[in-house]
Design an enzyme around this catalytic site. Structure first.
Site, short mmCIF file in Angstrom:
data_model
loop_
_atom_site.label_atom_id
_atom_site.label_comp_id
_atom_site.label_asym_id
_atom_site.label_seq_id
_atom_site.Cartn_x
_atom_site.Cartn_y
_atom_site.Cartn_z
N LYS A 22 0.84 -1.21 0.00
CA LYS A 22 0.00 0.00 0.00
C LYS A 22 0.87 1.25 0.00
O LYS A 22 0.65 2.17 -0.80
CB LYS A 22 -0.90 0.00 1.24
CG LYS A 22 -1.56 1.35 1.53
CD LYS A 22 -2.43 1.31 2.74
CE LYS A 22 -1.79 1.58 4.07
NZ LYS A 22 -1.45 2.99 4.35
N ASN A 23 1.85 1.29 0.89
CA ASN A 23 2.61 2.54 1.07
C ASN A 23 3.62 2.79 -0.04
O ASN A 23 4.24 3.85 -0.08
CB ASN A 23 3.28 2.55 2.44
CG ASN A 23 2.27 2.73 3.55
OD1 ASN A 23 1.10 3.01 3.28
ND2 ASN A 23 2.70 2.55 4.79
N CYS A 126 -5.37 12.62 13.40
CA CYS A 126 -5.15 11.20 13.13
C CYS A 126 -5.01 10.48 14.45
O CYS A 126 -4.50 11.04 15.42
CB CYS A 126 -3.87 11.09 12.30
SG CYS A 126 -3.32 9.43 12.11
N ARG A 131 0.78 14.47 13.70
CA ARG A 131 1.25 14.38 12.32
C ARG A 131 1.18 15.70 11.54
O ARG A 131 0.38 15.85 10.61
CB ARG A 131 0.52 13.25 11.58
CG ARG A 131 0.73 11.91 12.23
CD ARG A 131 0.00 10.80 11.52
NE ARG A 131 0.72 10.22 10.40
CZ ARG A 131 0.20 9.34 9.57
NH1 ARG A 131 -1.04 8.96 9.70
NH2 ARG A 131 0.91 8.85 8.59
N ASP A 317 5.06 0.53 11.94
CA ASP A 317 3.84 -0.11 11.42
C ASP A 317 3.74 -1.59 11.80
O ASP A 317 2.75 -2.24 11.46
CB ASP A 317 3.76 0.04 9.89
CG ASP A 317 3.45 1.48 9.47
OD1 ASP A 317 3.06 2.28 10.33
OD2 ASP A 317 3.61 1.79 8.27
N ARG A 409 -8.57 -0.91 4.46
CA ARG A 409 -7.71 0.14 3.90
C ARG A 409 -6.34 -0.42 3.52
O ARG A 409 -5.70 0.09 2.61
CB ARG A 409 -7.50 1.26 4.93
CG ARG A 409 -8.74 2.07 5.23
CD ARG A 409 -8.39 3.22 6.13
NE ARG A 409 -7.22 3.89 5.62
CZ ARG A 409 -6.37 4.61 6.35
NH1 ARG A 409 -6.57 4.76 7.63
NH2 ARG A 409 -5.33 5.20 5.80
#
Ligand code: EPZ
Length: 430
Positions: A22-23, A126, A131, A317, A409
């Site tokens: 995803k990233n 968030c 952030r 993560d 997501r």
């Protein structure tokens, strides 16, 4: 709202195909804004965040063509998608679109570099911390941009229509700010040097794609990127990296339940620090030609202390998922979060399984217990949600995970992939 119901206590055995990251996919998709020509991305995962970014790019005028098979087919391979930004029809990224996904703020770099102007909504709050976007704005200002904040929007202009190369030194490693300044610098006049650049593999993946598009970038993979601006960029065909966070998540899941799982397509060098930690817990971690194999047969899980760090350190993560694993260890471990100031929201939920965790500032102390018990849980962000799934896989009895839109997501076909390896897991609609 959909939920996931699972019954824990089953070993995982078999193969799990690792999807595109995803990233990595998100910034690559955004890079399509830099050129009139088609950018073809291969191995794009089927995720809600990818869909959402498609909507955002379409709003700017990008034409999107998805080739190959769609979700629901037996094939687990990623998508091949062509993004063509022949004309940028709108340089505003509106609040309604940006507020749901922070990475969409990154369109500011290419829009400003190509069109000389951009108006992008500030991303909202968030669950994992405040952030801010100060590094992005300072970086773009260094390249000559004039920036105002107006009614919640960042309004940026490049005098004379073009950014100018400069040296940008980030005070702290930031993945997103590195992506944005690097993309902006590809079309600037002159040379840009980014000092203290993020070295995350997703930054390297984007840099290589930009080079394939005609950008001149050296120092890829290091913390000093040198970008010599060019007049225009062209199209390219580029492959999205395998997802190192998905890889680590399933590796920890298999370690937790016990069993023997091949993570097909995983690249160990993308998460070496996390795999080294896993090996220190006593789990067998084996690199094979087609992926990474994780084996645990009955042995206990040794406690290991970790601290999250920018790449190549242990990734933030994977912190929540590692905490779930440590909840079942045979001793006491400490987990220190150094990237985000508020990333322990999963602690209270893991406690519902009977985990013993205390938090002191940025450090959690986890005392392993011999057994976790299934529970009703709910999570606040993507990685926290999946930590609850892997705790549930190893817990006795039934677990229901609520608010699973977070999972959608970032984890492609989670239930499918786990149930094929023997997990008892299902999605309950409604
Ligand atoms: C990326 O976020 C990832 N997101 C995150 O993954 C990941 O946790 C993070 O990098 C760190 O590895 C994507 O790639 C889409 P940062 P990013 O800028 O770029 C501070 C997930 O679950 N900072 O590297 O937003 C910031 O507050 C997500 O997939 C500033 O102070 O993270 C943080 O403390 C969650 N000012 C630190 O830097 C700024 O202007 C690192 O954040 C920018 C950042």
């Amino acid at each position: 709202m959909d939920r996931i119901r699972l019954v824990g206590g089953h070993e995982l055995n078999g193969e799990i195909p690792i999807s595109g990251a995803k990233n990595a996919a998100l910034p690559l998709m955004i890079a399509s804004l830099l050129t009139q020509e088609p950018l073809v991305l291969v191995n794009v995962p089927r995720l809600a965040d990818v869909k959402q970014l498609e909507r955002i790019l379409e709003n700017h005028g990008v034409d999107i063509a998805v080739h190959g098979r769609r979700r629901g087919d037996a094939d687990m391979g990623g998508q091949r998608i062509t993004f063509t930004a022949s004309d940028i029809v709108d340089t505003t990224a509106p609040y309604e679109l940006v507020s749901t996904m922070r990475a969409s703020f990154w369109v500011i770099g290419p829009l400003l570099a190509r069109e000389g102007t951009a108006r992008v909504s500030l991303p909202g709050g968030c669950a994992i911390g405040t952030r801010p976007v100060d590094f992005y704005l300072e970086g773009l200002r260094a390249l000559g941009a004039e920036i105002d904040i107006d009614e919640g929007y960042v309004v940026a202009r490049a005098p004379g229509g073009r950014l100018k190369g400069a040296t940008v030194t980030f005070p702290k490693v930031s993945v997103g700010a590195t992506h944005v300044v690097m993309m902006a610098a590809t079309l600037a006049q002159g040379t840009t040097i980014i000092e203290n650049a993020a070295r995350e593999p997703e930054v390297g993946n984007l840099a290589e794609c930009l080079v394939a598009m005609g950008a001149k970038i050296s120092g890829i993979g290091t913390d000093r990127l040198v970008i010599e601006g060019v007049e225009t960029l062209g199209g390219a065909i580029h492959e999205v990296l395998p997802d190192r966070i998905e890889t680590g998540t399933y590796a920890f899941a298999a370690a937790m339940t016990g069993g023997d799982v091949l993570l097909r397509g995983a690249r160990p060098e993308l998460l070496q620090a996390a795999l080294d930690v896993l090996a220190r817990t006593g789990v067998e971690v084996r690199t094979e030609t087609d992926g990474v194999r994780i084996v645990r047969n009955g042995s206990g899980i040794d406690p290991v202390d970790i601290e999250t760090e920018p790449f190549p350190g242990f990734p933030t993560d994977l912190q929540a998922q590692f905490m779930a694993l440590m909840a079942r260890s045979t001793g006491v471990s400490s987990i220190r979060e150094t990237i985000f100031e508020n990333r322990f929201m999963h602690v209270a939920e893991l406690a519902r399984f009977g985990a013993r965790i205390s938090v002191d500032g940025q450090t959690a102390r986890v005392t392993g217990v011999p057994e976790l018990k299934g529970a009703q849980v709910m999570a606040t962000d993507l990685r926290a949600s999946v930590s609850l799934v892997i705790a549930g896989l190893a817990a006795r009895g039934e677990t229901v995970v609520n608010r699973i839109y977070h999972l959608d997501r970032g984890f492609e076909r989670l239930e499918d992939k786990l149930s094929r390896c023997g997990a008892q897991i299902e999605r309950i609609a409604g």
